[in-house]
Enzyme design. Structure first.
Site, PDB file in Angstrom:
ATOM      1  N   ASP A 316      82.328  64.469  67.134  1.00  0.00           N
ATOM      2  CA  ASP A 316      81.752  65.807  67.221  1.00  0.00           C
ATOM      3  C   ASP A 316      82.813  66.861  67.566  1.00  0.00           C
ATOM      4  O   ASP A 316      83.809  66.563  68.230  1.00  0.00           O
ATOM      5  CB  ASP A 316      80.673  65.778  68.321  1.00  0.00           C
ATOM      6  N   GLU A 350      83.989  66.014  62.767  1.00  0.00           N
ATOM      7  CA  GLU A 350      83.381  67.303  62.417  1.00  0.00           C
ATOM      8  C   GLU A 350      84.397  68.418  62.619  1.00  0.00           C
ATOM      9  O   GLU A 350      84.756  68.746  63.743  1.00  0.00           O
ATOM     10  CB  GLU A 350      82.154  67.559  63.303  1.00  0.00           C
TER      11      GLU A 350
END
Ligand SMILES: [Ca+2]
Ligand SMILES: [Ca+2]
Ligand SMILES: [Ca+2]
Length: 718
Positions: A316, A350
């Protein structure tokens, strides 16, 4: 630059050098200095290229154990976080629900077995770690607010239930990827006084415990880090509430000096360092430059590999971590994976950037093996909604070579149509187009065709298969609907593509043409691996049509995938490398025949896809020959190496370089999709160096030829 520098723009296409077939196993350069053919390599395929992922938000998928819905906490939803009527709180989904009975033969088993029946080979689940149950007016149902990354969140289940999920995945032959967060923890730290707006380093530098200004980036490649003091070292003096003073695990993360303490990212003005040092919406931003933090995060996340044999990580907010972090953290994760008997553990990160130039640059600079492909999401959304042409999609894929290095390329990128932050493809289709009814459904089918038949590692978001859309702005919490009967009123009445609103029913028992299409597509990918991992060569991009070849290099067999996003039928002539053969549709009885030059006349109905397989093999190519040219690419500040090669064969070009005067060639990267290119970043090789570059062509029969070397003096291009 030194006197030896010369512009490379003028380095013209050099004469082709015909070497014919080079013996495999040659170990030294030829007398002329040309690179030996045994350096030729195949185009990289990552361990997940060929997989088809589905993304599951565990809390919203299936409730297998209502007893854990309050996470063992006592009180109302403001304490437990459980409020199924609100889209901002826990809804009860859990590991037990996702595991189900683990019986793919049982059509009523809606756990992993259902995803297996749809043809998925891998699942990415939201972070399963202990989260702060409630923060502000929302709960940590999504998993991105961790307190303890060594244990599963009790709302989602016990360690035994997580182990059962992993055991089921292994039984079904599916991979499980955990979503991990390295940028921040839950929002526990508050500034002792004042505001939380971001304070730049120039205004208030970091200071050592002794009060001396320093830049953490100066320590971001070593294992030492200055001693810090909360009251002295930061832009804001951090305050840790007593009730949460020991809540974080690993324990070292409870120390306020392990964070940047510089205030929130201001999304309106922030460019650069503030994105990495600021708090993401208040979430405590970890001092990722500190080796202690790197080690703690590696040890904790690595333990899930040893303990549960997880198959990979989705990382993330990677853009918000310091640039050197992954070159230190990933090797530690690799070591943990090797120790657990899972060497080469794959990850995708990400990095939310919509320009391929910027995204590729970040991926390679940060030494990430793969990233979520936001630019392709945007390009596919534009195409399937009819807002961008097939030409625009062709131009988009033309940037693919930017991702190529010796270990990476575009085939390893994680592709998707929408996600739990930006919104679902169903929402985009209902807002970007005026399509309704069957036309809308056909666009949703077309979108999944495009996702699952073009390059990359596709990820289908749970719920897209039943035509979920979105309410409000369609983003974030509006895009995280329940698969089980929902108590959120707005979701009960929400539009569904290909079916009526779900009401109080279950999405598991809804029949959907999208779900059936996904099963068909995954079946095609499994029967014809070229459709999942074969070289992809753009063949056509005009009006509403995009077409590409996919190659089965082993069988020397060409496939063509063609997509018509127009509301009118289309007749197009698509070039191929396989002349005078029959092309059989893999989804119906349609047949086409290519002409003597390989041209293939196709007729596509409105909003439809053709998947074709050539009956004949690629023709025998002429003796290989190749040359290489070098140009400056000012968009990216790189040197663009282009290999020229006559003919239409589908081969692979390996680009190599060596310092001028050295006999040792190094592989830069290999490209198996015409045009053959490599973007050489002078910053990564060392600006100011004089090097030679060359190209080695391996044709579809395995015959090889090397180009003459070209001299380049590297200089920073911006
Ligand atoms: Ca539950
Ligand atoms: Ca950060
Ligand atoms: Ca290429």
């Amino acid at each position: 630059m030194g006197a030896g520098t010369r512009g490379t723009r003028g380095v013209a296409v050099l004469l082709a050098c015909l070497l014919g077939s080079l013996a495999v196993g040659a170990t030294s350069a030829s007398a002329s200095g040309d690179p030996p053919g045994d350096l030729a390599t195949s185009s990289v395929r990552s361990p997940i290229t060929g997989d088809a992922f589905t993304f599951v938000m565990t809390d919203r998928y299936r409730d297998g154990n209502p007893a854990n819905n309050t996470g063992g906490l006592t009180g109302d939803y403001r304490v437990t976080g459980y409020l199924p009527e609100s889209d901002a709180y826990f809804h009860g989904g859990d590991f037990a629900g996702l595991t189900g009975n683990c019986d793919p033969q049982d059509p009523s088993d809606h756990g992993l077995a259902r995803l297996k029946r749809m043809g998925f080979t891998a699942v990415w689940i939201t972070p399963p770690f202990v989260n702060r149950a409630v923060q502000g007016s929302s709960a940590g149902y999504h998993g991105y607010w961790f307190l303890d990354i060594t244990r599963p969140d009790p709302h989602l289940g016990t360690e035994a239930e997580f182990a059962a999920l992993m055991a089921c995945a292994r039984k079904l032959g599916m991979k499980v990827f955990l979503d991990v967060v390295v940028n921040h923890t839950a929002d526990v730290i508050t500034p002792q006084v004042g505001f939380t707006s971001y304070i730049p380093i120039e205004a208030k530098p970091y200071r050592t415990a002794a009060g001396k200004p320093f830049d953490p980036w100066a320590y971001a490649r070593g294992t030492s880090f200055p001693a810090l003091r909360p009251k002295v070292s930061f832009a804001y003096v951090p305050n840790v509430p007593a009730a949460l003073a020991t809540a974080k695990v690993p324990a070292v993360l409870n120390e306020a000096i392990r964070y940047h303490n510089r205030g929130d990212i201001d999304w309106g003005s922030c460019v650069g360092r503030c994105e990495m040092d600021g708090d993401f919406a208040g979430l405590d931003d970890l001092m990722t430059e500190d080796w202690t933090v790197v080690q703690a995060l590696a040890q904790a996340y690595g333990s899930w590999i040893a303990k549960y044999q997880v198959d990979g990580f989705r990382i993330d907010t990677a853009k918000h971590v310091d640039p050197a972090f992954f070159s230190r953290w990933l090797p530690l994760i690799d070591s943990a994976a090797v120790a657990a008997g899972k060497p080469g553990l794959p990850t995708f990160a990400e990095i939310w950037l919509e320009s391929p130039v910027a995204l590729a640059d970040q991926m390679l600079d940060r030494q990430l093996p793969s990233v979520l492909d936001f630019p392709t999401q945007q390009a596919m959304r534009g195409f399937v909604t009819g807002r961008r042409t097939g030409g625009a999609l062709a131009l988009h894929f033309d940037e693919d070579d930017r991702y190529t290095s010796a270990t990476t390329n575009a085939y390893g990128l994680a592709t998707f149509l929408g996600n739990h932050d930006m919104g679902r493809i169903g929402y985009f289709l209902t807002t970007d187009t005026r399509a309704e009814g069957s036309a809308l459904l056909e666009r949703a089918l077309l979108a999944h065709d495009l996702l699952l038949l073009t390059r990359g590692v596709p990820i289908v978001m749970y719920g897209d298969e039943v035509g979920m859309t979105g309410s409000g702005d369609g983003r974030d919490r509006q895009a995280r609907q329940d698969m089980f009967p929902t108590a959120v009123t707005a979701w009960q009445g929400q539009e569904r593509i290909g079916g009526p609103p779900i009401g109080t029913g279950s999405s598991f028992t809804q029949t959907s043409e999208i779900e059936a299409r996904i099963r068909t597509l995954n079946d095609l990918r499994s029967r014809y691996p070229a459709l999942a991992s074969g070289a992809q060569v753009t063949r056509y991009g005009q009006g509403g049509v995009f077409a590409a070849s996919r190659l089965d290099a082993t069988q020397r067999r060409e496939f063509v995938v063609a997509f018509n996003a127009s509301d009118e039928p289309a007749s197009v002539s698509v070039p191929t490398a396989t002349p005078e053969t029959t092309w059989q549709s893999l989804t119906d009885d349609a047949r086409f025949r290519s002409g003597p030059g390989g041209e293939l006349a196709l007729v596509l109905s409105a909003r439809s896809t053709l998947v074709l397989r050539a009956q004949g093999q690629l023709p025998v190519p002429p003796a290989p020959q190749v040359s290489v040219s070098v140009d400056e690419d000012f968009a990216s500040g790189t040197y663009l190496l282009t290999a020229q090669e006559p003919g239409s064969d589908l081969g692979t070009v390996t680009f190599v370089s060596r310092p001028t005067g050295s006999s040792q060639w190094t592989v830069l990267g290999a490209d198996d999709a015409r045009p053959y290119r490599y973007y050489l970043d002078p910053g990564r090789l060392g600006a100011g160096r004089r090097i030679q570059v060359a190209a080695i062509l391996t044709d579809s029969l395995g015959q090889r030829a090397a180009s003459k070397p070209v001299n380049v003096t590297l200089k920073p291009l911006f």
